[in-house]
Design a protein around this motif. Sequence first.
Motif: not given
Length: 654
Positions: A422-441
């Motif tokens: 969860v913290p990593t996902l939060d950081d990614d979203l705060a950094g501008g990641a998209t839903i697609e980026d979360l799934a792919g990464n």
Amino acid sequence: MRAPPRRGASLRSHPPPTPIPCWLSRVECLKPGDVFQRGRHFMATKVSRIFVWIIMGMVLVGLVGFGSFNFGGSATSIGKVGDTEIDANRYFRELRAEMQAFEAQYGQNLTFAQAKMFGLDQAVLDRVIAQAAFENETGRLGLSVGDAEIARQIKEIEAFQGVDGKFDREMYDFALQQSGLTVAEFEASLRADVARTILQGAVSSGIAVPAVYTDTLFAWARETRDFTWARVDASVLDTPVGLPDDETLQAFYDENPELFTTPEIRKITYAWAAPEDMIDRIEVSDEELRALYDQRIEEFVVPERRLVERLVFGSDTEAQAAADRLAAGDASFEDLVAERDLDLSDIDLGDVTEDELGAAGPEVFALSEPGIVGPVETSLGPALIRMNAILAARETSFEEASEELKGDYAADAARRLVDDLVPTLDDDLAGGATIEDLAGNHGLRLQTIDWTPGSDEGIAAYDSFRAAAAAVTEDDYPEVIELSDGGVFALRLDEVVAPRLQPLDEVRDEAIAAWQAAETRRQVLARAEAMLDEIEGGETPASLGLTEVIETAMSRDAFIDGTPPALMRTVFEMAPDGWQVVSGDEGAFLVHLDAVNAPDQEAAEARAIKANFSQQISQQMALDLQSAFAAELENRAGITLDQGVINAVNANFP
């Protein structure tokens, strides 16, 4: 200091208890004091005497149990009512006691932020202000308690008594010293509390609820009815409903647009991390499984048990006399239980091990089939014990349990992996990641859904997803949200498709089916109404081809499978004699009220319930009077509060 906004008496008013559901369910849930919580609700029939006893306990717990507290600075008061200071320590102690009572009730720690959300801080503040208002009035009236009475009450407080049950001065001094109080401070506080209680008792004592009030409510709640009903369905029609012509169908379509309008569709893209998706990443050793097995050994190694009932007697003589009657066949075990004004549920111990039965264990476990033993000694005294069933010992070996343990271990570890992600996902979203980026990464599921309020499959089965899907807008940034099973998701609203009335040509088959159902209901209801005239002419539902069902002693909350709720409502609204029609979703019902059965107002159960209810209403009225009187005292004397000191007190809670 500033004066707060005027608080009306309603802030401390308590709504009257609602006894009717308890009466309807025939559960005697109205016991003295049940409707009140956590010590502040202590009115009883002999008001002044019980007030004094409770005040003694409250003062001891409040002052000795918690002690004084230094909140910094020189302020010792959070405000005043008239000339009477509102002690900061009193507010602190009562708020802490309220939070601890809440924690004990719900089994979880409570932060001050949560307490504030529940309104506990304001409730306590209201209470201590009301107490100060009464104390200010006792001072104005010159009402006080003499030294002899204070001394007598102190001597009766158990915490100040020695092993011989008598007042011990050294214990008294030590308890006050430990709490940071002087004798003068404690006795002054006790004197003020008792004086306040005397005034409260004078305001609210002598309240009685008229018998006609409880009798009327009991009669309404416990009244039952006998009635006969018969279902009227499509089988009574001479011919089935056919197909509508185009004009009729068009008119039906125009009159019922809601039936043919699609719901709003929210097109959503989401990334979903479910615990089961992580299981393939989990590795578990035999050592870890063995440790888990040992930790849960009580689940896998269950000793032999017995289902037993224990009937305790006051003496060996009574127990032996009961055993002799059993042996002679003069009474059954059930008779003995009933003679003690008990139910079998009152003496049921459930399934127990030999050790749990104590000294009676060997004799009970010596039985090879159901039976009665005793008298035997138990922790509550001599008893007869009936053994009803033998539950064999059960042992599941480590090898047999290993698959279950692996699944449980993997599921728990998978949830922890999701939590760690969860913290990593939060950081990614705060950094501008998209839903697609979360799934792919991070290997999350990437899916879309056309969500409507009726969606309930897949991730739409989760309450938190449905709430997020209903609230999200196209301008919202994605955020990580937890699911009830330990999974998480983030979503994005791509498009909102507005509700649309579908053209008749697109939904012709659905429109025809809906018209046929509505027309069938209309014709069945019309036929049921016509049957009323035929019944008045001498026919009966049975002679008209219907099946009559007779119900007896049905209460207001009764439910009859296959009938609409309106049937019971109608039964309790109609008068005896004559039939009525009740409309249902798929037809109609004829109903006839056969008899109204009034409850026995003088039965032992009725008298007990009414007495308890009357006592609670009296208590409630007394509390309401006290609240109203306190509000008037506050209005007359005036209130000032020091929010800075209040904040300082609140800051001492985590």
